[in-house]
Each structure stands twice: as structure tokens, then as C-alpha cells.
Design an enzyme around this catalytic site. Structure first.
Site, PDB file in Angstrom:
ATOM      1  CE  LYS A   1      12.243  -9.263   9.980  1.00 50.83           C
ATOM      2  NZ  LYS A   1      12.091  -8.227  11.187  1.00 50.83           N
TER       3      LYS A   1
ATOM      4  CG  HIS B   1      -0.359   0.390   2.493  1.00 47.74           C
ATOM      5  ND1 HIS B   1       0.465  -0.720   3.176  1.00 47.74           N
ATOM      6  CD2 HIS B   1      -0.280   1.470   3.429  1.00 47.74           C
ATOM      7  CE1 HIS B   1       0.992  -0.131   4.345  1.00 47.74           C
ATOM      8  NE2 HIS B   1       0.657   1.118   4.338  1.00 47.74           N
TER       9      HIS B   1
ATOM     10  CB  SER C   1      15.849   1.784   8.431  1.00 49.60           C
ATOM     11  OG  SER C   1      16.650   0.847   8.848  1.00 49.60           O
TER      12      SER C   1
ATOM     13  CE  LYS D   1       8.519  -3.020  14.789  1.00 49.84           C
ATOM     14  NZ  LYS D   1       9.470  -3.375  15.420  1.00 49.84           N
TER      15      LYS D   1
ATOM     16  CE  LYS E   1      14.127   0.102   5.599  1.00 47.59           C
ATOM     17  NZ  LYS E   1      14.946  -0.949   5.419  1.00 47.59           N
TER      18      LYS E   1
HETATM   19  P1  NAD Z   1      21.485  -8.640  21.479  1.00 46.07           P
HETATM   20  O1  NAD Z   1      22.092  -9.813  20.945  1.00 46.07           O
HETATM   21  O2  NAD Z   1      22.346  -7.414  21.208  1.00 46.07           O
HETATM   22  O3  NAD Z   1      21.227  -8.522  22.841  1.00 46.07           O
HETATM   23  C1  NAD Z   1      20.554  -9.338  23.712  1.00 46.07           C
HETATM   24  C2  NAD Z   1      21.059  -9.526  25.184  1.00 46.07           C
HETATM   25  O4  NAD Z   1      20.125 -10.308  25.812  1.00 46.07           O
HETATM   26  C3  NAD Z   1      22.393 -10.249  25.011  1.00 46.07           C
HETATM   27  O5  NAD Z   1      23.526  -9.485  25.570  1.00 46.07           O
HETATM   28  C4  NAD Z   1      22.248 -11.666  25.594  1.00 46.07           C
HETATM   29  O6  NAD Z   1      23.382 -12.244  26.469  1.00 46.07           O
HETATM   30  C5  NAD Z   1      20.978 -11.267  26.587  1.00 46.07           C
HETATM   31  N1  NAD Z   1      20.132 -12.470  26.882  1.00 46.07           N
HETATM   32  C6  NAD Z   1      20.170 -13.671  26.436  1.00 46.07           C
HETATM   33  N2  NAD Z   1      19.394 -14.348  27.189  1.00 46.07           N
HETATM   34  C7  NAD Z   1      19.130 -13.697  28.455  1.00 46.07           C
HETATM   35  C8  NAD Z   1      18.275 -13.942  29.609  1.00 46.07           C
HETATM   36  N3  NAD Z   1      17.846 -14.968  29.704  1.00 46.07           N
HETATM   37  N4  NAD Z   1      18.328 -13.237  30.561  1.00 46.07           N
HETATM   38  C9  NAD Z   1      18.888 -12.022  30.190  1.00 46.07           C
HETATM   39  N5  NAD Z   1      19.651 -11.661  29.170  1.00 46.07           N
HETATM   40  C10 NAD Z   1      19.723 -12.367  28.357  1.00 46.07           C
HETATM   41  O7  NAD Z   1      20.076  -8.022  20.718  1.00 46.07           O
HETATM   42  P2  NAD Z   1      19.373  -6.788  20.615  1.00 46.07           P
HETATM   43  O8  NAD Z   1      19.529  -6.178  19.148  1.00 46.07           O
HETATM   44  O9  NAD Z   1      19.651  -5.941  21.713  1.00 46.07           O
HETATM   45  O10 NAD Z   1      17.927  -7.253  20.631  1.00 46.07           O
HETATM   46  C11 NAD Z   1      17.209  -7.629  21.650  1.00 46.07           C
HETATM   47  C12 NAD Z   1      15.647  -7.598  21.532  1.00 46.07           C
HETATM   48  O11 NAD Z   1      15.049  -6.532  20.520  1.00 46.07           O
HETATM   49  C13 NAD Z   1      15.382  -8.708  20.426  1.00 46.07           C
HETATM   50  O12 NAD Z   1      14.121  -9.155  20.748  1.00 46.07           O
HETATM   51  C14 NAD Z   1      15.171  -8.058  19.211  1.00 46.07           C
HETATM   52  O13 NAD Z   1      14.258  -8.610  18.263  1.00 46.07           O
HETATM   53  C15 NAD Z   1      14.593  -6.747  19.712  1.00 46.07           C
HETATM   54  N6  NAD Z   1      14.727  -5.507  18.736  1.00 46.07           N
HETATM   55  C16 NAD Z   1      16.116  -5.265  18.329  1.00 46.07           C
HETATM   56  C17 NAD Z   1      16.423  -4.022  17.435  1.00 46.07           C
HETATM   57  C18 NAD Z   1      17.483  -3.662  16.990  1.00 46.07           C
HETATM   58  O14 NAD Z   1      17.663  -2.310  16.485  1.00 46.07           O
HETATM   59  N7  NAD Z   1      18.765  -4.200  17.687  1.00 46.07           N
HETATM   60  C19 NAD Z   1      15.094  -3.546  16.994  1.00 46.07           C
HETATM   61  C20 NAD Z   1      13.978  -3.933  17.336  1.00 46.07           C
HETATM   62  C21 NAD Z   1      13.848  -5.086  18.048  1.00 46.07           C
END
Ligand code: NAD
Length: 472
Positions: free
Chosen positions: A107, A66, A363, A95, A71
Site C-alpha cells: 500500500k 511471498h 487489476s 485479500k 500490489k
Molecule cells: P465514492 O466516493 O465513489 O462513494 C462513496 C459515496 O458515499 C459518495 O456518494 C458519498 O456521498 C456517500 N456518502 C458519504 N457519507 C455518507 C453517509 N453518511 N451516508 C450515506 N452515504 C454517504 O467511493 P467508492 O469508491 O464507492 O467507495 C466506497 C467504499 O468502498 C469505501 O469504503 C472504499 O474504501 C470501498 N472500496 C472501494 C473500491 C473501489 O473500487 N472503488 C474497492 C474496494 C473498497
């Protein structure tokens, strides 16, 4: 669709249906919004370092056109399947709509474990995937623009843009075929911290709403709020940084090895450096270790930010959560059962679908930068600095008083790229928060903020379709 009994796409459809009843769109239009428009499922061979040929399973789903381009990130994981990619593509549509990023949702996914492959193998897989997308016209700055997701980052985006450019020689806007690129290849400053910063802006806006805070029994503002963060990765680290810098107390951080508590606040950078050198967050000066890392989720606090994994709050621990606000920085940290329990307990859940949209928002800024072929701030920074200097000098001359050197530096400063990206993100998150709250307040039958966010998204996508004249 997946053979597994649980369907992620189906659960997204359920949330959609729950919200759709609060909109006025006819059934056929709602079906169109919900459907995944184009699904490209592919298989291609890649010769591995040991000489074997491996058949790679991969997908790109364009949920909605749409708005163009579509993206959404590309995920490398052994768990990838069509159902998951379809669900994530739909979430991207909603989103983008909520944060007014003019893209349709998409995706991509490649079913591999990145850690089991050499960099050379990953490069071959990524480049071949890109050329398959080019062949079917599933990538391009005006068609579909991938980005990093689970298991991918700047390196993979660099391979994608390079492959695309070599297959489309002379395409002037080719750098806009993918975002999340290194700065040297057209990336934008501020992308790394965007999601954590967006989470902060979103929660701060909620905390600035007196009526919302009154219902939760909290005072307005961020200052002095006690914050618990699960995960010290990219998102968790930056959440902690921005909350601390704005006067909140990050009283607890949980990681895989445990959780630590410090009533007067933790400095995330010192903790990060400690973890880097010792391998653990335990032992942070002045802190106490909790018995289990999951105890962090049940700690007494004002704001709980799960920023690590999905499904960490479920029917078992939801009754024990003591936070007044949960900010879903991670994707899907609550199970649907937990959601219901928390709504009944008057805990405000600020939904992932918009709260962690900082990444896609920035982005969008990167894509705009690529299309305009100029760094943000390049044209006006020096002009503004000269003008500010001139105005300040005139004021000092007329008043006979002089401004302190620190104030002078602040006032004279012209905006850099990162300043403009932060400002655009702040504006985006404030507007999105207000729009969702307005929808919620206008219809008290809407049970929670997540449903209000969906209503907001459905109305925006519905309006686009209706205004196209497809559904007069
Ligand atoms: P990342 O891998 O950098 O960080 C995740 C952290 O969580 C790691 O340090 C890991 O050791 C820790 N972790 C794992 N298991 C754990 C537990 N049981 N208890 C506590 N900590 C634990 O990932 P990220 O990029 O920070 O993403 C984190 C979340 O945010 C994900 O769900 C991701 O889908 C979401 N997200 C990220 C982005 C982005 O721009 N990076 C954007 C939207 C959503």
C-alpha cells in the site's frame, strides 16, 4: 508507528491472531506472515504554485513478498500515516490470497489533501513520489504495482506510468508498473464497475447456498430479495445496478443528504441522474424519505450493503439492524463491537476483505493484459463468431427449424474484453466464497465468516512460505 492510541495495524493483527488459532502453522511462521517486510518512509520537497516549498510526507509499505509483484493502491489523504499504510498493506496480502490473485500485499500513501492542491501541484507530487519509488526499486511490473485508492484515480495512474516509462526507457513491460490506468494507456475494460459487480457475485453465491440460507430463514436466490444500500458512489451505484438487473428489489438507498424508501424498488440510474441535476436523492418519484440517513441501516430488509464509510455500524445501532445478511462493500463498515453483536444475533456478515476484492481482481487482469501486450478477446473473438455461426447454420439446416434473431445474436456473439473480465471476476468470486465457506464448515469452532476468511488467507500464505522451503 502512529502516536495515536488507536492502531489500525494492531487491530488487523488482532483479527489475524483470532484466526491463527484455527491454523496449524508454527509461531515463527505466523509472525513472518503478520510482519510488514519492507517499509519505505520518505520526505521530499515540492515547490507549490505560490512559490513556497512544501515537504511532502509519503509511504510505500510492502507487507509480503511471498508472491511477486506486491500490489496495493496509493491513497492521497491528510489522514495518511505509517500505521494506516502498514495495516492496509497487510489487508492486501490477505485479500489477494483469498481471491487467488498471485500478488503480495502493499500500500502507498501521500499525506496531502488533494482538494487543497492544484492539478499541477498534484502532478508534481505524484511524479516525484514515483521517481522516489523508482530510485529505491519499490515499483515495477515484477516488483510492486500500485493502483488507485482513496483520493486517486486514472489521472494519477497515468502520471505514474508516464514517469516510470521515462525513467526506464525500453522496458518492454513498463505499462504493468501500475493498474487502474485509462484504457488508452493500457487500462482494462470493466475496471470501474468491478468492485460493485464483485460484491454482487459474492452475495449471490452466498444466497445460492441452501444450508446457509436455511440458517438465516431465507429462501435461496437473489430474486425478490429486499436490498438496502448506503452510498450511491462508484461501489454503491454498481451494487444497486447489478442487484436490480438480477431481480432483487433495491428498496432503500442512503446518501449524505438523506435516505429514501420505495417498496417496489428504486432504479439507481434514474436516482443518480436526479441527484446530479437537483443535488439530492430526496423526492425520487414514489419514494418516501426516512427521518435520518442512518435509519437506512436499521430498516427491515434481507441484505444490507454499506458502501460508503467505515465504522457506520457500531455497538449503538448493531442491536437494531434487521437485515439477515450484511455485505461489506465498504472497507471496515463495522466496528469490532458491532461484529460481536451481529454474530450473536445470527446475522451473516460477509467480510470486506474478500467481498470488495473485485477491484484488485480486475487489476490483476489489467496487469496480465499489459504483460501479454494484447487486448483480451482480440485473437479469438472473430474466430468464435464465425464458428458459432457455422454450427448454428448446420443445426438449422439439419433440423429444418430456425433460431429467433435475438437468440442467434446471443449464441453467435464472440467474447469482448469486458465479457472476459466479467467472466473471470465471476469465477474468482464464486471460488473465493466457496473456499471460505468450506473452511468455515470444516471447523464449526470458527465463530464467523470474517475469521474463516482470515484462516483461508493465512493457510494460503503459510503454504507459499512453507513450499519455498524457508520453514522446513
Ligand atoms: P465514492 O466516493 O465513489 O462513494 C462513496 C459515496 O458515499 C459518495 O456518494 C458519498 O456521498 C456517500 N456518502 C458519504 N457519507 C455518507 C453517509 N453518511 N451516508 C450515506 N452515504 C454517504 O467511493 P467508492 O469508491 O464507492 O467507495 C466506497 C467504499 O468502498 C469505501 O469504503 C472504499 O474504501 C470501498 N472500496 C472501494 C473500491 C473501489 O473500487 N472503488 C474497492 C474496494 C473498497
Amino acid at each position: 508507528m502512529s502516536n495515536q492510541p488507536y492502531s489500525f495495524f494492531h487491530s488487523v493483527e488482532k483479527s489475524f491472531d483470532k484466526a491463527a488459532q484455527f491454523t496449524h502453522w508454527e509461531k515463527g511462521l505466523l509472525e513472518q506472515i503478520k510482519a510488514c517486510n519492507s517499509i519505505y518512509s520518505m520526505r521530499f520537497p515540492v515547490r507549490m504554485d505560490d512559490g513556497r516549498i512544501e515537504v511532502i510526507e509519503a509511504y510505500r509499505v510492502q507487507h509480503s513478498q511471498h508472491k511477486m509483484p506486491c500490489k496495493g493502491g496509493i491513497r492521497f489523504s491528510h489522514k495518511v500515516d505509517q500505521d494506516e499504510v502498514m495495516a492496509l498493506a497487510s489487508l492486501m496480502t490477505y485479500k489477494c490470497a483469498i481471491v487467488n490473485v498471485p500478488f503480495g500485499g502493499a500500500k502507498g500513501g501521500i499525506k496531502i489533501s488533494p482538494r487543497k492542491h492544484s492539478a499541477y501541484e498534484l502532478e508534481k507530487i505524484t511524479r516525484r513520489y514515483t521517481s522516489e519509488l523508482v530510485k529505491k526499486n519499490f515499483i515495477g511490473p515484477g516488483i510492486d504495482v500500485p493502483a488507485p485508492d482513496y483520493g486517486t484515480g486514472e489521472r494519477e495512474m497515468a502520471w505514474i506510468v508516464d514517469t516510470y516509462q521515462s525513467l526506464k526507457p525500453g522496458e518492454i513491460d513498463a505499462a504493468g508498473c501500475v493498474t487502474g490506468k485509462p484504457i488508452s494507456l493500457g487500462g482494462v475494460r470493466g475496471r470501474k464497475e468491478a468492485t460493485g459487480l464483485g460484491v454482487f457475485y459474492g452475495i449471490r453465491e452466498v444466497c445460492n447456498m441452501p444450508d446457509v440460507m436455511e440458517k438465516l430463514g431465507l429462501s435461496t436466490g437473489i430474486e425478490g430479495k429486499r436490498v438496502v444500500i448506503q452510498g450511491l458512489g462508484n461501489v454503491g451505484y454498481h451494487c444497486a445496478k447489478f442487484f436490480r438487473e438480477h431481480g432483487a428489489l433495491v428498496v432503500c438507498i442512503a446518501e449524505q443528504e438523506g435516505a429514501i424508501f420505495k417498496a417496489d424498488g428504486i432504479n439507481e440510474e434514474l436516482l443518480f441522474q436526479q441527484r446530479k441535476s437537483t443535488g439530492t436523492i430526496i423526492g425520487y418519484p414514489g419514494s418516501i424519505a426516512l427521518a435520518k440517513n442512518t435509519d437506512a441501516l436499521e430498516l427491515e430488509c434481507d441484505i444490507l450493503i454499506p458502501a460508503a464509510l467505515e465504522n457506520v455500524i457500531d455497538a449503538q445501532n448493531a442491536p437494531n439492524v434487521k437485515a439477515k445478511i450484511i455485505g461489506e462493500a465498504a472497507n471496515g463498515p463495522l466496528t469490532p463491537e458491532a461484529d460481536d453483536i451481529l454474530i450473536a444475533r445470527n446475522i451473516l456478515v460477509v467480510p470486506d476483505m474478500y467481498l470488495n476484492a473485485g477491484g484488485v481482481t480486475v487489476s490483476y487482469f489489467e496487469w496480465l493484459k499489459n504483460l501479454s501486450h494484447v487486448r483480451y478477446g482480440r485473437m479469438e473473438k472473430r474466430f468464435n463468431e464465425n464458428m458459432n455461426h457455422h454450427m448454428l447454420s448446420q443445426m438449422e439446416k439439419l433440423t429444418g427449424k430456425s433460431v429467433l434473431p435475438e437468440e442467434r445474436r446471443l449464441i453467435e456473439h464472440g467474447a469482448d474484453e469486458v465479457d472476459l473480465v466479467y467472466s473471470g471476476l465471476e469465477e474468482t468470486m464464486i471460488n473465493a466464497t466457496r473456499e471460505i465457506m468450506d473452511v468455515w464448515q470444516a471447523n464449526p469452532a470458527i465463530p464467523d465468516m470474517r475469521t474463516a476468511a482470515y484462516v483461508c488467507a493465512i493457510n494460503k500464505v503459510g503454504t507459499s512460505y512453507a513450499e519455498m522451503g524457508i520453514f522446513p
